[in-house]
Design an enzyme around this catalytic site. Structure first.
Site, PDB file in Angstrom:
ATOM      1  N   ARG A  57       0.911  -1.120   0.210  1.00 37.36           N
ATOM      2  CA  ARG A  57      -0.142  -0.336   0.095  1.00 37.36           C
ATOM      3  C   ARG A  57       0.706   1.074  -0.464  1.00 37.36           C
ATOM      4  NH1 ARG A  57      -5.221   1.346   3.650  1.00 37.36           N
ATOM      5  NH2 ARG A  57      -5.785   0.045   1.927  1.00 37.36           N
ATOM      6  N   GLN A  99      -9.885  -4.047  -2.724  1.00 38.10           N
ATOM      7  CA  GLN A  99     -10.898  -3.723  -1.856  1.00 38.10           C
ATOM      8  C   GLN A  99     -12.552  -3.494  -3.735  1.00 38.10           C
ATOM      9  OE1 GLN A  99     -12.126  -1.933   0.456  1.00 38.10           O
ATOM     10  NE2 GLN A  99     -14.343  -2.267  -0.071  1.00 38.10           N
TER      11      GLN A  99
HETATM   12  N1  NVA Z   1      -9.874   6.361  -1.103  1.00 43.51           N
HETATM   13  C1  NVA Z   1      -9.779   6.172   0.143  1.00 43.51           C
HETATM   14  C2  NVA Z   1      -9.515   4.675   0.130  1.00 43.51           C
HETATM   15  C3  NVA Z   1      -9.787   4.567   1.343  1.00 43.51           C
HETATM   16  C4  NVA Z   1      -9.407   2.273   1.868  1.00 43.51           C
HETATM   17  C5  NVA Z   1      -7.871   6.559   0.036  1.00 43.51           C
HETATM   18  O1  NVA Z   1      -7.577   6.028  -0.358  1.00 43.51           O
HETATM   19  O2  NVA Z   1      -7.315   7.231   1.623  1.00 43.51           O
HETATM   20  N1   CP Z   2     -11.131  -0.037   2.703  1.00 45.65           N
HETATM   21  C1   CP Z   2      -9.826  -0.102   2.629  1.00 45.65           C
HETATM   22  O1   CP Z   2      -9.314  -0.419   2.729  1.00 45.65           O
HETATM   23  O2   CP Z   2      -9.407   0.077   5.094  1.00 45.65           O
HETATM   24  P1   CP Z   2      -8.249   0.634   5.350  1.00 45.65           P
HETATM   25  O3   CP Z   2      -8.289   1.218   4.772  1.00 45.65           O
HETATM   26  O4   CP Z   2      -9.003   0.091   6.218  1.00 45.65           O
HETATM   27  O5   CP Z   2      -7.178  -0.362   4.744  1.00 45.65           O
END
Ligand code: NVA
Ligand code: CP
Length: 322
Positions: free
Chosen positions: A115, A145
């Site tokens: 991530r 997701q």
């Molecule tokens: N658009 C959000 C999704 C979080 C799961 C982000 O990137 O913070």
């Molecule tokens: N929806 C999602 O990816 O949640 P987190 O940011 O908690 O991993």
């Protein structure tokens, strides 16, 4: 393993999953079917060690609850092991290069989940990794997701083909992944964003070509009521994503007309589902009335992250599937 084993695709093992272009439509459907099988097995108290002796490195350069927990539990339940690696406590944060990190981890582990911010970083990691790399969210994509979201919609509606999903809010990673996934499973997709916050043009063009092939519809515009009209599923996400915290206040003004509230849901189909990747801000992108209503399937999405993560890990890392 049921139906999923029969429709599994040759050569899936070792595949990098960076966005939905990493998979064919048949492969995506196979992952969803495998996730469904693994859910049934788990519900019956059965856990099969498809990844015994295998380790997944999980690199997090942004915060996470669901992604970390679902991948870590997934590896445990598959008989393997997961390593949490944050940028601040590894040499990644001290500037060890992406190619070297990829080559180092490839000597130890059987898969890498990452991530991070720039999508190009994940592409570079995959280029130098000899083990599969799975995108656990970048600024541009969040495929894991959306796989869980597809499973959720299909569990509630009985199918995906021919349904319409409407996404209202920021043209961000969620919007891109929903756009890409829809034609792959026969869904029509509509995206409404404020002017200036549209999804990336190159992704919209790519998806329009896929939709033409799949004979599905793609609509990208600015009117939230037009987007959700008779839609089977209404989706939203935060107005300021991770990394955009300093824009949060300014964005509240711009995005308020895009709030998913009872009035907007009233324009969707009668039995429309409400989805959100979470975390949510009640009173901003969605009202408490909507997210806590019977139409909301947000915690099914949460659970399905686990089943989908397991399916993806088995598909890319196990010798027993594909
Ligand atoms: N658009 C959000 C999704 C979080 C799961 C982000 O990137 O913070
Ligand atoms: N929806 C999602 O990816 O949640 P987190 O940011 O908690 O991993």
């Amino acid at each position: 393993m049921g139906e999923a084993a029969i429709i599994s695709q040759e050569g899936f093992k070792g595949r990098h999953i960076l966005d939905f272009s990493s998979l064919s439509s048949a492969e995506l459907k196979a992952v969803l079917a495998l996730a469904e099988d693994l859910k049934k097995e788990r519900d019956q108290g059965k856990l099969t060690p498809y990844l015994q002796g295998k380790t997944l490195a999980m690199i997090f350069e942004k915060a996470s609850t669901r992604t970390r927990v679902s991948f870590e539990v997934a590896m445990f339940e598959l008989g393997g092991h997961a390593l949490f690696l944050s940028d601040s406590t590894t040499q990644i944060g001290r500037g060890e290069t992406v190619p070297d990190t990829a080559r180092v981890l490839s000597r130890y582990v059987h898969g890498i989940m990452i991530r991070t911010f720039a999508h190009e970083k994940v592409e570079e990691l995959a280029k130098f990794s000899t083990v599969p790399v799975i995108n656990g969210l970048t600024d541009d994509h969040h495929p894991c997701q959306v796989m869980a979201d597809l499973l959720t919609i299909s569990q509630h509606k009985g199918h995906l083909n021919g349904l319409t999903i409407a996404y209202v809010g920021d043209g961000n990673n969620m919007a891109h992944s929903i756009l890409q996934a829809a034609p792959m499973v026969g869904m029509n997709v509509r995206i409404a964003t404020p002017p200036g916050y549209e999804p990336k043009a190159e992704i919209v063009e790519q998806v329009k070509a896929w939709a033409k092939e799949a004979k599905t519809k793609v609509w990208v515009g600015h009117d939230p009521f037009e987007a959700v009209a008779d839609a089977d599923a209404v989706y939203t996400d935060v107005w300021a994503s991770m990394g955009q915290e300093q824009e949060a206040e300014a964005r509240k003004q711009v995005f308020m007309p895009y709030q998913v509230n009872a009035q907007l849901m009233g324009n969707a189909a009668k039995e429309a589902l409400f989805l959100h990747c979470l975390p949510a801000h009640r009173g901003e992108e969605v009202t408490a009335e909507v997210i806590d209503s019977p139409a909301s399937v947000v915690f099914d999405e949460v659970e399905n992250r686990l089943h989908v993560q397991k399916a993806l890990l088995v598909a890319t890392m196990s010798d027993l599937w594909g």
